[in-house]
Scaffold this active site. Structure first.
Site, PDB file in Angstrom:
ATOM      1  CE  LYS A   1      -3.992   2.013   2.658  1.00 23.56           C
ATOM      2  NZ  LYS A   1      -4.738   1.870   3.881  1.00 23.56           N
TER       3      LYS A   1
ATOM      4  CB  SER B   1      -8.009   3.642   3.094  1.00 18.80           C
ATOM      5  OG  SER B   1      -7.043   3.274   3.823  1.00 18.80           O
TER       6      SER B   1
ATOM      7  CB  SER C   1      -8.141   0.977   5.840  1.00 15.77           C
ATOM      8  OG  SER C   1      -8.689   2.071   5.985  1.00 15.77           O
TER       9      SER C   1
END
Lengths: 493, 476
Positions: free
Chosen positions: A79, A154, A178
């Site tokens: 990420k 996210s 997330s």
């Protein structure tokens, strides 16, 4: 003999690599091809590190397999909120579009030490603020199960990438769900470890007291392997816990069934208004499977949960407003070149560098910390947080794990909630409370929804540092849950 | 006599002399090339995290103990949020609701008597960097070498009543910090800084008046000047029934006046909240007890002991104990035999004058207490005159010389030998029969003539005291 397919999991690929049935170069080339095929559809990545990855693959092939390195030769997607030395780390923000750190985050460093190959950086909601990946400055990522739907957020990019079979696993972060929510939306296993279990050094801070790094994988066993690598005390992070790291993968099979275990069923989640019938159905079926394995279920109540979302957003926005103050255009990141003076430089750089949701949270966070409002908002939220933590601790004395749906609905459509921030915030209602408590949680795919055909996820919560228990129960339960087919949105690929 | 009483409280910032910064391993060394003592933590890079420096905690706690504060066994770091280019994180890590220490006091000597000044709190925080504005290029530069250097803030009660008292208090704090060896104590270099809160109230009234805050005072002299000016300014306002406005004022060293720092810079809402990156700091009773045991004897106690043990006047004791190096030097010298008051006189006059004039550091001079004592012994035994001693003192202080060998080689040794002196005196009397006769006839003034002749003959090396005695004896 293993062959390379898009749904090969980490454990299978590891076996193939160690036996030399598959070369590291083949694995990386396969992953690169898969990225080329799927990226135009899902936009899961912000940067692909192909050349360097191929060189590393050749080097590892030359050295030969090393079973002591848990992730030897495994390509991974990170990420973009985790600092990677020499690779862009933008947090999906225009503010950090050209930022290349000269240090690795501790979790990435540990992956590299274990032999993993960083193949790319994943899309996300800007600075991890969002629940659908629609807040990325570089376009939303899409759900491999239905390209019209969001992958969640996210960590939408990591989830979409892993679900699309680009690599066997990815690393995400979970501040209010997330990891778990996108894992649930994309049919993956998502693990949020106990706060302090994994070092936050090099994780670009959003809500520092809530942020935690964890894996998104295809199986529970894979999650156990990755956690084993990234967990453990780090003197560079004062909030990282000096707690010993068990050999999670080795201990998975200690529970062949769930006899004697009690699963807590909190009414605040299961009876929640807005819980969709298909999610209820999918998760109830998972409970049924657990009972079939010998577990008993007990209803319980976590009454303070209803205040969790308010407390969560106050705390996370307050922390964010301070954490994001460093992006001022002075030393790195986006700077407006037209500004006439310092204040104007700050205002223009931050107005142009941050997207609307980031600005909204900074402004709200600034407000709740302001003199005269601190006691009413931040202090009150901190008290509520304490209350929630006590309630969950208390509940976990009466059961071994708490079970709840990951989110009220399965993945929603792009644009469905973008006009109403509050509706978007409410999609986190089942994942936020856990971050306030610091406890570990794991989301497990439990089938496809009857209405939408999208993956449904159930999550398990355990006491602090009881990841072994969490993984064992999930591993046993996983055998009894329906295996998901390949993602339908990429059926032809 | 003024109808008003000044009420002053000081906020002192002292840089702690640790090797590394408060939250990272970077060096605190002063004077390096800009932005070389930096790392991701102190430059506020994304994802970097602070880790507390234990040495800095020890230093801060020792100051708190020296100020007789109550140490909080659990204290909390908080973020103080504001934007400035030399503040890379956008916040300073400080302490707010639960500081390291509270409720202390320090005594100062003011107007000949002891006064207790309350210490409200002592907390730890990290320093900001330095902005350098170039008018010439119309550019500003930022140097982050100082960013993250540990500071303690020491907040006094509103207990100081005059500019003199404020300076005395400041000097006392500086002296204690230096005794503890935890701060360089240099105001000009900025490692010891102070802001002042000043208000006036009618004599005899309890309630405090409206205060102003003074900043930018870079020496004891500036502090004194700024406070004098501000007290007078407020008094003029109040005497004319004009209100004092609560504001922040900057001292201007060129004009010796204060001016208002109006505008945005002043209107700060720092939005303090506990720093989630740092767990609350727990200090064990054992650690605190250990630090207490390590505290050196501090100036007030040492001053009293110097008065009692060495019979020194308060003035001498105060001066000798203001700096630990000097006090140690005094004691080491006295331990070798010379009378304390003699040592004290030499230190207060010759030694301190030379050190100040030539900007010397006593501990780096080769003139050890042993050499000092041996010089005093040369004088006391009459081997050299006191005058010679004073003359050669600067040389001895500056260079690596043994006093005994030096006076021998340079021929500064006095003739004190009885038979030798008798022989010289008899020669002089023989060579000057006319003057001898005149003296005997009553011209007693000629004594100094004979004295001069003896000195001439011995090139000034005769012991004048003995010559005088002997002459009177021979001329009887």
């Amino acid at each position: 003999m293993s062959t390379l397919t898009a749904d090969l999991n980490l454990t299978e690929l590891r076996q193939g690599l160690l036996s030399r049935d598959i070369s590291v170069l083949e694995a990386v080339e396969h992953a690169s091809r898969r990225i080329q095929e799927t990226e135009p559809l899902i936009n899961a990545l912000l940067h692909v590190n192909q050349e360097q990855a191929l060189r590393q693959a050749e080097e590892l092939d030359r050295q030969g397999p090393n079973p002591a390195r848990t992730l030897w030769g495994i390509p991974v997607i990170i990420k973009d909120v985790l600092a990677t030395k020499g690779l862009p780390t933008s947090c999906a923000s225009k503010m950090l579009q050209d930022f290349i750190p000269f240090y690795d985050s501790e979790a990435v460093h540990r992956l590299k030490q274990a032999g993993a190959i960083i193949l790319g950086k994943a899309n996300m909601d800007e600075f991890a603020m969002g629940s659908s990946n629609e807040n990325s400055a570089f376009g939303p990522s899409r759900n491999p199960w239905d390209l019209e739907r969001v992958p969640g957020g996210s960590s939408g990019g990591p989830a979409a990438s892993t679900a699309a079979g680009q690599t066997p696993f990815s690393l995400g972060t979970d501040t209010g769900g997330s990891i778990r929510q996108p894992a649930g939306f994309c049919g993956l296993v998502g693990l949020k470890p106990t706060y302090g279990r994994v070092s936050r050094f090099g994780l670009v801070a959003y809500g520092s007291s809530l942020d935690q790094i964890g894996p998104l994988t295809r199986t529970v066993e894979d999650a156990a392997r990755v956690l084993r690598v990234i967990a453990g005390h780090d003197p560079k992070d004062s909030t990282s816990a000096p707690v010993e790291v068990p050999d999670y993968p080795a201990r998975l099979a200690e529970r062949p069934d769930l006899k004697g275990l009690t699963l807590g069923i909190p009414e605040e989640y299961w009876d929640a208004e807005g819980l969709s019938p298909e999610v209820n159905q999918g998760c109830t079926a998972a409970l049924e499977a657990a009972r079939g394995l010998g577990a008993t279920t007990v209803p319980l109540s976590l009454p303070s949960s209803k205040y969790a979302i308010a407390a969560y957003y106050i705390i996370v926005m307050a922390e964010a407003s301070s954490n994001l103050a460093r992006y001022d255009g002075v030393r790195y990141g986006y700077r407006d070149r037209e500004a006439k003076d310092l204040i104007e430089m700050y205002a223009r750089s931050r107005s142009a560098g941050f997207g609307p949701e980031v600005q909204r949270r900074i402004i709200l966070g600034t407000y709740v910390l302001s003199s005269g409002y601190y006691d009413a908002y931040y202090r009150k939220a901190a008290q509520v947080r304490r209350l929630i933590r006590d309630e969950y601790d208390q509940a976990l004395r009466h059961c071994d794990v708490i079970c709840a749906p990951v989110a009220p609905t399965s993945a929603f459509r792009l644009g469905e909630k973008t006009d109403d921030p509050l509706q978007m915030y409410l999609t986190d209602v089942f994942t936020n409370p856990l971050n306030l408590t610091g406890l570990p949680g794991l989301s497990l795919p439990c089938g496809l929804g009857e209405q939408t055909g999208m993956p449904i996820g159930i999550q398990l919560f355990a006491p602090a540092f009881a990841e072994t228990r969490l993984l064992q129960i999930a591993w046993t339960l996983e055998q009894e849950l329906p295996r998901l087919p390949r993602p339908s949105g990429l059926a032809s690929r | 006599m003024s109808a008003f009483e000044a009420v002053i409280g000081l906020e002192v910032h002292a840089q702690l002399k640790t090797e590394s910064k408060l939250f990272c391993a970077c060096s605190t060394h002063f004077g390096e090339k800009p932005n070389t003592n930096t790392c991701p933590v102190c430059t506020g890079m994304p994802g970097a995290l602070p880790v507390i420096n234990k040495k800095a905690v020890e230093f801060a706690a020792k100051m708190a103990l020296a100020m007789q504060c109550r140490i909080n066994t659990r204290s909390v770091f908080a973020r103080k949020n504001y934007f400035y280019p030399d503040l890379p994180k956008g916040y300073q890590i400080s302490q707010y609701e639960a500081p390291l220490a509270e409720n202390g006091c320090v005594s100062i000597v003011s107007g000949g008597s002891f006064r207790e000044i309350r210490i409200i709190r002592i907390h730890m925080e990290d320093d900001a960097g330095k902005s350098i504005h170039s008018r010439h290029e119309n550019l500003s530069y930022v140097d982050l070498n100082r960013t993250g250097v540990p500071l303690i803030e020491i907040v006094s009660g509103p207990d100081l009543r005059s500019a003199e008292e404020a300076v005395t208090y400041l000097k006392q704090l500086r002296s204690i910090l230096m005794y503890l060896g935890i701060c360089e104590g240099n105001m000009e270099e900025g490692n010891f800084r102070c802001d002042a809160n000043v208000s006036l109230r009618p004599l005899g009234r309890e309630r405090l008046g409206v205060r102003t805050e003074l900043k930018n005072m870079n020496s004891f002299r500036h502090v004194h000047k700024a406070l004098e000016y501000e007290i007078q300014r407020q008094e003029d306002l109040l005497s004319d029934s004009e209100p004092v406005i609560q504001e922040t004022l900057l001292f201007d060293e060129d004009s010796g006046t204060t001016r208002s720092m109006r505008g945005k810079e002043e209107a700060h809402d720092y939005r303090y909240f506990p720093d989630p990156d740092l767990v609350p700091m727990e200090l064990s009773r054992e650690a605190i007890a250990g630090w207490t045991a390590e505290l050196p004897e501090l100036p007030p106690a040492k001053m009293l002991r110097f008065q009692e043990a060495y019979g020194l006047p308060e003035y001498d004791a105060g001066l000798l104990t203001a700096e630990r190096d000097l006090a140690d030097y005094f004691e080491a010298t006295v331990a070798l035999g010379p009378p304390p008051k003699v040592v004290s006189n030499w230190i207060m006059t010759d030694l301190l004058r030379e050190i100040r004039e030539k900007d010397l550091v006593l501990s780096r001079c080769a003139f050890t207490p042993e050499r000092f004592a041996s010089l005093l012994k040369l004088i006391d035994s009459g081997k050299i005159s006191s005058k010679t001693g004073k003359q050669i003192f600067p040389e001895l202080l500056l260079q690596d010389l043994d006093p005994g060998t030096y006076v021998q080689e340079k021929g500064y040794v006095q003739i004190s030998d009885d038979s030798e002196l008798t022989r010289i005196l008899e020669e002089v009397l023989e060579e000057n029969p006319k003057e001898l006769a005149a003296y005997k006839a009553g011209k007693k003034k000629l004594l100094s003539f004979f004295m001069g002749q003896v000195m001439k003959k011995t090139k000034g090396q005769a012991n004048p005291k003995l010559v005088n005695e002997k002459l009177q004896e021979l001329l009887k």
